[in-house]
Design an enzyme around this catalytic site. Sequence first.
Site, PDB file in Angstrom:
ATOM      1  CD  GLU A 116      -3.249  -1.087   0.089  1.00 24.02           C
ATOM      2  OE1 GLU A 116      -3.101  -0.241  -0.836  1.00 24.02           O
ATOM      3  OE2 GLU A 116      -3.582  -2.311   0.223  1.00 24.02           O
ATOM      4  CG  HIS A 139      -4.718  -0.201   5.654  1.00 23.85           C
ATOM      5  ND1 HIS A 139      -5.690   0.878   6.000  1.00 23.85           N
ATOM      6  CD2 HIS A 139      -4.191  -0.853   5.294  1.00 23.85           C
ATOM      7  CE1 HIS A 139      -6.761  -0.374   5.354  1.00 23.85           C
ATOM      8  NE2 HIS A 139      -5.480  -1.890   4.648  1.00 23.85           N
ATOM      9  CG  HIS A 141      -7.907  -4.659   8.260  1.00 28.86           C
ATOM     10  ND1 HIS A 141      -7.315  -5.851   7.123  1.00 28.86           N
ATOM     11  CD2 HIS A 141      -7.416  -4.123   7.183  1.00 28.86           C
ATOM     12  CE1 HIS A 141      -6.029  -5.633   6.567  1.00 28.86           C
ATOM     13  NE2 HIS A 141      -6.163  -4.405   5.921  1.00 28.86           N
ATOM     14  CD  GLU A 169     -14.365  13.205  24.853  1.00 28.86           C
ATOM     15  OE1 GLU A 169     -12.665  12.588  24.800  1.00 28.86           O
ATOM     16  OE2 GLU A 169     -14.599  14.555  25.507  1.00 28.86           O
ATOM     17  CG  HIS A 210      -9.221  -3.053   2.547  1.00 25.07           C
ATOM     18  ND1 HIS A 210      -8.957  -3.099   1.250  1.00 25.07           N
ATOM     19  CD2 HIS A 210      -8.563  -2.883   3.341  1.00 25.07           C
ATOM     20  CE1 HIS A 210      -7.617  -3.592   1.691  1.00 25.07           C
ATOM     21  NE2 HIS A 210      -7.376  -3.682   3.372  1.00 25.07           N
TER      22      HIS A 210
END
Length: 271
Positions: A116, A139, A141, A169, A210
């Site tokens: 990525e 990144h 999941h 919040e 994803h």
Amino acid sequence: MRDILTAPFVKEMMDTTANMYRLGWDERNGGNISYMLEEEEVKEYLDLDKVIRTIPTGFQADSLIGKIFIVTGTGKYFKNVKDDPETNLGIIRIAEDGTTAELLWGYKDGGRFTSELPAHLMSHMARLSVDPLNRVVIHSHPTHTLAMNYVHELDEKKFTHTLWEMCTECIVVFPDGVGVLPWMLCGNNTIGEATAEKMKEFRLVVWGMHGIYGAGRDMDETFGLIETVEKAAQIYMLTAHLPRVNTIKDSEMVELAEAFGVKYRKDFLNL
Ligand code: 13P
Ligand code: ZN
């Protein structure tokens, strides 16, 4: 030269990956992190004239020429970073041509940076264009965020609004909202460009079905953004199937944003 394994930025990478693994957000090799470093801090630990090998990135990152990043390796498990950082992480510098990565340390088994990297470096470029202090892209999941993708419309106004309603919040932590991309093939320049486009506007971008991207000035800010979305998504998933009796009203969100002095997406509220 000091021992790189004692460098604060290596420790931050080890701690963050271990933490994310423990939270169950990054199964197997899921997730990746890139962290822009200052030349001054890296040269205490590494000879910057010594390039181990070069690796083509497959895209132009001209505004990052000469910039140094510590990046998780492709196919590497977050749970293993702490025990063997030199195999699971790498330090790269973007070469003069803007499209080659010079490996300065790491990927000891012949490995390479995350698949990525386009989304990471393109996001760095996009964030730096709006915030020169941006340093970190993560990144991940996260479980509930991902679950929410299957039962909630993937519309950024509606998605952000629902998250804002889930914890008091939320509007204070991410007043700029959450960008949303539909499901796309990952690991290529196309999703990288789409992510970067969203990053001009948002520090958080959901990749439909994803995971999520976060960007910030340091590891805590970036991790905290994703952590807050994940918490809100968890509350949503715990309550979405139950009758809603109470909620945080839009007028109350305005009150919050004003009290904390944050610039929020007014167009994401129904005022
Ligand atoms: P990498 O192992 O290449 O970092 O990929 C993991 C991932 O999350 C793909 O989106
Ligand atoms: Zn992923």
